[in-house]
Write a protein that holds these residues in place. Sequence first.
Motif, PDB file in Angstrom:
ATOM      1  N   ILE A   1      -4.307  -9.623  -2.900  1.00 28.24           N
ATOM      2  CA  ILE A   1      -4.140  -8.514  -1.955  1.00 28.24           C
ATOM      3  C   ILE A   1      -4.963  -7.308  -2.390  1.00 28.24           C
ATOM      4  O   ILE A   1      -5.618  -6.649  -1.572  1.00 28.24           O
ATOM      5  CB  ILE A   1      -2.648  -8.152  -1.815  1.00 28.24           C
ATOM      6  CG1 ILE A   1      -1.911  -9.295  -1.111  1.00 28.24           C
ATOM      7  CG2 ILE A   1      -2.477  -6.853  -1.036  1.00 28.24           C
ATOM      8  CD1 ILE A   1      -0.402  -9.127  -1.093  1.00 28.24           C
ATOM      9  N   VAL A   2      -4.954  -7.008  -3.690  1.00 30.65           N
ATOM     10  CA  VAL A   2      -5.746  -5.874  -4.188  1.00 30.65           C
ATOM     11  C   VAL A   2      -7.231  -6.130  -3.967  1.00 30.65           C
ATOM     12  O   VAL A   2      -7.990  -5.226  -3.576  1.00 30.65           O
ATOM     13  CB  VAL A   2      -5.444  -5.624  -5.684  1.00 30.65           C
ATOM     14  CG1 VAL A   2      -6.454  -4.646  -6.273  1.00 30.65           C
ATOM     15  CG2 VAL A   2      -4.030  -5.084  -5.850  1.00 30.65           C
ATOM     16  N   THR A   3      -7.672  -7.379  -4.210  1.00 27.01           N
ATOM     17  CA  THR A   3      -9.079  -7.716  -3.979  1.00 27.01           C
ATOM     18  C   THR A   3      -9.468  -7.465  -2.525  1.00 27.01           C
ATOM     19  O   THR A   3     -10.493  -6.833  -2.228  1.00 27.01           O
ATOM     20  CB  THR A   3      -9.334  -9.186  -4.341  1.00 27.01           C
ATOM     21  OG1 THR A   3      -9.081  -9.381  -5.733  1.00 27.01           O
ATOM     22  CG2 THR A   3     -10.769  -9.582  -4.021  1.00 27.01           C
ATOM     23  N   LEU A   4      -8.655  -7.953  -1.609  1.00 28.26           N
ATOM     24  CA  LEU A   4      -8.937  -7.748  -0.197  1.00 28.26           C
ATOM     25  C   LEU A   4      -8.841  -6.271   0.190  1.00 28.26           C
ATOM     26  O   LEU A   4      -9.661  -5.772   0.959  1.00 28.26           O
ATOM     27  CB  LEU A   4      -7.963  -8.568   0.645  1.00 28.26           C
ATOM     28  CG  LEU A   4      -8.201 -10.084   0.659  1.00 28.26           C
ATOM     29  CD1 LEU A   4      -7.091 -10.777   1.417  1.00 28.26           C
ATOM     30  CD2 LEU A   4      -9.546 -10.406   1.277  1.00 28.26           C
ATOM     31  N   ALA A   5      -7.830  -5.586  -0.339  1.00 32.79           N
ATOM     32  CA  ALA A   5      -7.651  -4.173   0.016  1.00 32.79           C
ATOM     33  C   ALA A   5      -8.845  -3.343  -0.416  1.00 32.79           C
ATOM     34  O   ALA A   5      -9.304  -2.462   0.325  1.00 32.79           O
ATOM     35  CB  ALA A   5      -6.370  -3.639  -0.617  1.00 32.79           C
ATOM     36  N   LEU A   6      -9.360  -3.627  -1.613  1.00 32.56           N
ATOM     37  CA  LEU A   6     -10.528  -2.879  -2.082  1.00 32.56           C
ATOM     38  C   LEU A   6     -11.742  -3.159  -1.205  1.00 32.56           C
ATOM     39  O   LEU A   6     -12.479  -2.245  -0.824  1.00 32.56           O
ATOM     40  CB  LEU A   6     -10.818  -3.238  -3.540  1.00 32.56           C
ATOM     41  CG  LEU A   6      -9.813  -2.726  -4.577  1.00 32.56           C
ATOM     42  CD1 LEU A   6     -10.148  -3.261  -5.961  1.00 32.56           C
ATOM     43  CD2 LEU A   6      -9.786  -1.201  -4.598  1.00 32.56           C
TER      44      LEU A   6
ATOM     45  N   GLY B   1      -5.696  -2.485   3.013  1.00 36.54           N
ATOM     46  CA  GLY B   1      -7.043  -1.928   3.057  1.00 36.54           C
ATOM     47  C   GLY B   1      -7.159  -0.787   4.047  1.00 36.54           C
ATOM     48  O   GLY B   1      -7.799   0.227   3.780  1.00 36.54           O
ATOM     49  N   LEU B   2      -6.531  -0.937   5.215  1.00 29.35           N
ATOM     50  CA  LEU B   2      -6.575   0.147   6.191  1.00 29.35           C
ATOM     51  C   LEU B   2      -5.787   1.365   5.708  1.00 29.35           C
ATOM     52  O   LEU B   2      -6.176   2.509   5.957  1.00 29.35           O
ATOM     53  CB  LEU B   2      -6.020  -0.345   7.526  1.00 29.35           C
ATOM     54  CG  LEU B   2      -6.931  -1.313   8.289  1.00 29.35           C
ATOM     55  CD1 LEU B   2      -6.227  -1.839   9.527  1.00 29.35           C
ATOM     56  CD2 LEU B   2      -8.234  -0.626   8.664  1.00 29.35           C
ATOM     57  N   PHE B   3      -4.684   1.123   5.019  1.00 31.94           N
ATOM     58  CA  PHE B   3      -3.950   2.240   4.432  1.00 31.94           C
ATOM     59  C   PHE B   3      -4.808   2.948   3.393  1.00 31.94           C
ATOM     60  O   PHE B   3      -4.885   4.186   3.354  1.00 31.94           O
ATOM     61  CB  PHE B   3      -2.654   1.732   3.795  1.00 31.94           C
ATOM     62  CG  PHE B   3      -1.902   2.790   3.039  1.00 31.94           C
ATOM     63  CD1 PHE B   3      -1.135   3.746   3.701  1.00 31.94           C
ATOM     64  CD2 PHE B   3      -1.973   2.843   1.644  1.00 31.94           C
ATOM     65  CE1 PHE B   3      -0.453   4.727   2.991  1.00 31.94           C
ATOM     66  CE2 PHE B   3      -1.297   3.822   0.933  1.00 31.94           C
ATOM     67  CZ  PHE B   3      -0.531   4.764   1.614  1.00 31.94           C
ATOM     68  N   LEU B   4      -5.482   2.150   2.554  1.00 28.78           N
ATOM     69  CA  LEU B   4      -6.368   2.733   1.556  1.00 28.78           C
ATOM     70  C   LEU B   4      -7.515   3.492   2.222  1.00 28.78           C
ATOM     71  O   LEU B   4      -7.878   4.596   1.790  1.00 28.78           O
ATOM     72  CB  LEU B   4      -6.917   1.618   0.658  1.00 28.78           C
ATOM     73  CG  LEU B   4      -7.858   2.038  -0.474  1.00 28.78           C
ATOM     74  CD1 LEU B   4      -7.122   2.915  -1.484  1.00 28.78           C
ATOM     75  CD2 LEU B   4      -8.440   0.802  -1.165  1.00 28.78           C
ATOM     76  N   ALA B   5      -8.068   2.910   3.291  1.00 31.95           N
ATOM     77  CA  ALA B   5      -9.176   3.562   3.987  1.00 31.95           C
ATOM     78  C   ALA B   5      -8.740   4.878   4.619  1.00 31.95           C
ATOM     79  O   ALA B   5      -9.472   5.874   4.587  1.00 31.95           O
ATOM     80  CB  ALA B   5      -9.736   2.633   5.055  1.00 31.95           C
ATOM     81  N   SER B   6      -7.532   4.898   5.210  1.00 41.78           N
ATOM     82  CA  SER B   6      -7.045   6.136   5.818  1.00 41.78           C
ATOM     83  C   SER B   6      -6.824   7.225   4.781  1.00 41.78           C
ATOM     84  O   SER B   6      -6.865   8.416   5.100  1.00 41.78           O
ATOM     85  CB  SER B   6      -5.736   5.861   6.572  1.00 41.78           C
ATOM     86  OG  SER B   6      -4.700   5.490   5.657  1.00 41.78           O
ATOM     87  N   TRP B   7      -6.643   6.814   3.530  1.00 33.90           N
ATOM     88  CA  TRP B   7      -6.448   7.786   2.453  1.00 33.90           C
ATOM     89  C   TRP B   7      -7.773   8.258   1.875  1.00 33.90           C
ATOM     90  O   TRP B   7      -7.959   9.441   1.599  1.00 33.90           O
ATOM     91  CB  TRP B   7      -5.588   7.156   1.359  1.00 33.90           C
ATOM     92  CG  TRP B   7      -5.400   8.044   0.170  1.00 33.90           C
ATOM     93  CD1 TRP B   7      -4.756   9.252   0.124  1.00 33.90           C
ATOM     94  CD2 TRP B   7      -5.885   7.806  -1.161  1.00 33.90           C
ATOM     95  NE1 TRP B   7      -4.795   9.772  -1.136  1.00 33.90           N
ATOM     96  CE2 TRP B   7      -5.482   8.907  -1.966  1.00 33.90           C
ATOM     97  CE3 TRP B   7      -6.599   6.766  -1.756  1.00 33.90           C
ATOM     98  CZ2 TRP B   7      -5.797   8.992  -3.312  1.00 33.90           C
ATOM     99  CZ3 TRP B   7      -6.904   6.850  -3.098  1.00 33.90           C
ATOM    100  CH2 TRP B   7      -6.508   7.953  -3.867  1.00 33.90           C
ATOM    101  N   ILE B   8      -8.727   7.319   1.726  1.00 31.68           N
ATOM    102  CA  ILE B   8      -9.980   7.709   1.066  1.00 31.68           C
ATOM    103  C   ILE B   8     -11.023   8.233   2.043  1.00 31.68           C
ATOM    104  O   ILE B   8     -11.955   8.921   1.624  1.00 31.68           O
ATOM    105  CB  ILE B   8     -10.585   6.538   0.271  1.00 31.68           C
ATOM    106  CG1 ILE B   8     -11.016   5.398   1.186  1.00 31.68           C
ATOM    107  CG2 ILE B   8      -9.618   6.056  -0.787  1.00 31.68           C
ATOM    108  CD1 ILE B   8     -11.740   4.294   0.454  1.00 31.68           C
ATOM    109  N   THR B   9     -10.890   7.958   3.346  1.00 30.35           N
ATOM    110  CA  THR B   9     -11.896   8.438   4.292  1.00 30.35           C
ATOM    111  C   THR B   9     -11.986   9.960   4.324  1.00 30.35           C
ATOM    112  O   THR B   9     -13.079  10.514   4.277  1.00 30.35           O
ATOM    113  CB  THR B   9     -11.622   7.882   5.699  1.00 30.35           C
ATOM    114  OG1 THR B   9     -11.728   6.461   5.665  1.00 30.35           O
ATOM    115  CG2 THR B   9     -12.622   8.422   6.702  1.00 30.35           C
ATOM    116  N   PRO B  10     -10.845  10.700   4.401  1.00 33.03           N
ATOM    117  CA  PRO B  10     -10.969  12.165   4.347  1.00 33.03           C
ATOM    118  C   PRO B  10     -11.590  12.645   3.040  1.00 33.03           C
ATOM    119  O   PRO B  10     -12.390  13.596   3.040  1.00 33.03           O
ATOM    120  CB  PRO B  10      -9.517  12.645   4.492  1.00 33.03           C
ATOM    121  CG  PRO B  10      -8.802  11.519   5.158  1.00 33.03           C
ATOM    122  CD  PRO B  10      -9.448  10.285   4.634  1.00 33.03           C
TER     123      PRO B  10
END
Length: 822
Positions: free
Chosen positions: A23-28, A338-347
């Motif tokens: 899951i971490v691999t895919l999320a990254l 991954g989308l949760f991570l993206a919503s956090w790192i995009t800003p």
Amino acid sequence: MWGDFKYAARMLIKSPAFSLVAIVTLALGIGANTAIFSVVEGTLLRPLPFANANRLVRLYEAADDNGARGSTLNLSEQTFRQWREFGGDIFEGVGAATGTNVTVGAIGNNPARSVAGARISANFFSVVGLPPALGRAFTEGEDIEGGPKVVIISDDFWRQQLNGRADVLGTTISIDGNVHNIIGVMPKMFRHPYRANLWLPLALPANSPTQGTNHYLYGVGHLRKGLTIAQAGEAVRRMCATINQARPDPNNARAAYMPPLRESFVMDLRPKILVIVIAALCVLLIAAANFAGLLLTRVIERESEFSLRRALGASWRRLVRQQLMQGLVLAMLGTLCGLFLASWITPALMAMSPEGADATGSAMREFDYAVRLDWPVFGFATTVMFLVGLGFGFLPAIHASRIDLRGAMNAGSRSVTLDRSTRRLLGSFVIVELAVACALLMASLTAAQYFRKLVNESWGFETEHRLMFYTTFSERLFPNATARQQGIERVLAELRSIPGVRAATASEPSPMTSPRNLISCNPEGAPPPEPRGFHLAYLRTVPSGYFKTMGHPLLQGRDFTDSDRGDSPQVCIVSKAFAQRFWPGQDPIGKRVKWGRLDGPRPWFTVVGVVGDMKAIADPRDGEVVGMIASPLTQMLAIASNLVDEITFILQTNNNAVTEAAIRDALARADSRLAAYQIISLDQASADSRTTERFILVLVSLFGILGLILAAVGLYGLLSLQVARRERELGIRSALGATAAQLIQLVSRQGASLLGLGFMVGGFGTWGIIRLVRSQWAGLPTPNMLAWFFGAIVLCLAAGIACWLPARRASRVDPVIALRAE
């Protein structure tokens, strides 16, 4: 199907380590790509907020018949008028604008401040197809010299400066000392062109002596329906020929360069975005290969279970379906994370970027540039990763369905080594990961060398212990050259009186933005380039003592002096590159430079000095620029005061011990109508000038590190599986006398062979990636031996750690326990 889903969920819960890594691999992989493609969507793909935006073109006039980009200039007043008059069958409308900075008087508790503005033709908003949200646009009667004092304001200005008052239309504000009526408010987020907060009528003078030679107008055209850009270009070329026959003038345009308006904003950003996108796709590929390897490893570990289930009557179809379901469940969880991570790192990514930091002049900030995760990006990420889960989950599923029942039933999972086909399949995944990680490392190291050279390149003058700020000396506050000269001298005198200031000088333009002002010229003795008839050079207007204050070395001749007045012979100082280009082996002192075409009305300058070259972050649209020409401030004010309005003041200080308040107080003492903005040290301005390159370097480096970690995890997983399956063999070797070092060497050799193949494939991949990027970004160098050397060291260290852990485990196998397990 629901039962398969529940079974997959139970199996994943029973193997938390495997599930977490997958899951971490895919999320990254998903998070990085979703964030990056969200930025790309916001800067490259999102349409302009105009009706019929596909028919809007940016207008440049060309001095040759080909309309090549390198020989283009902004429109002159003469060209703008001619194309509006003769281009009715090509354009539904032609608009023009120019940037300006105005001083807005105090509003309530807000003090007087300098505000970015634009002067636009009356039809500008109708040409682009975006009317004001409140009120109306300018009329033709307001767009004349000496016309009514009216202004249109931005939504930000309305809300921040006027508190969003509902009765704003018809109210007044002071601009450059004159009262202006507010007649409109533009839509939210709109600040086009020049990031304007205020729009004023262009009000071109009826008869200007420089109307054909001063190329300063931003032009935009609205093509007629059914007309392509290529057809419009041919039509403009014929129109220009007609104009030249009817009104012969060497200053007439010969053709037009007309990129789509959207394209003109991002054409020079695309190569840099390409670098980031390639790096993101590389990380996605590594994550996908790692995911497939994890699933295949999981299948191999469960061979005995599958053989038992087959013996009890389970069908191949059911085994395939369950493995596919497990892959899809992992893909779904990885996508959500991954989308949760993206919503956090995009800003955060946007804040780091030049766009978010507002450190560049990108025109995309003039529209709704906010980067956000929208449904198209969500759909892209979801579709791609479910396809990855399906595709890479299908291969392990097929492997699971073809297990040799007799072999699997007769041997425990720890007593048989992997067969050759399985080793090759797992090894291929690891080789792909290592190859892509190698390519990322090579690219990031090459980019680091390139950007380090750019960032560390000398400006040609000193930046330490120096501050600068901007002030607008508008024609309305200072109506003539004498008033403007006296105003600048008063400001310099007050600045020099500030405690801690060693010297003060001024410049137009800023020392960091040479490309803003270009001058057409013809050096004495050099044939003019045809058909344009002039060369282009950077123009710098400075007072006496400027070069000394800036630490800009004077190589030959003299500096400007107080005797270089407006009524004295015109003089100039040129850069070393300019002198060597046109007068090689000769003494440039005393040579002359013609401003503009040889047959034009502009004066000749006599060269009195040569200074060292200075760095200029050029705009590729400028074409070849032959060097720098500096003119005395007093003389430029006398012959072309309209070119000297936004003045940059530079202070040489003692350890930067000068506060912003002290600068504003000094400016107020000189003239209370003036406002300072963008007070910044030259060191910081130098750093900001390369924010884009630094941002790309950080991103590519982060992707390289991420790819390296994922590749190391993949290598570790393969070798760990190998050690687990060879535990009996290793026990026998140990019982027969093999030392721990020999066992470590045995396992490490396999890792080294995979690393060697990965590095070899990655080398070819690097060459291909660099070649692709260089086709769009010619300045990027090819990787050198230093990059290869350090890349190999870093990759070997990461792979060494990944190999050492399983090898150490192999060296600690107890032969008694390993054999007793049989």
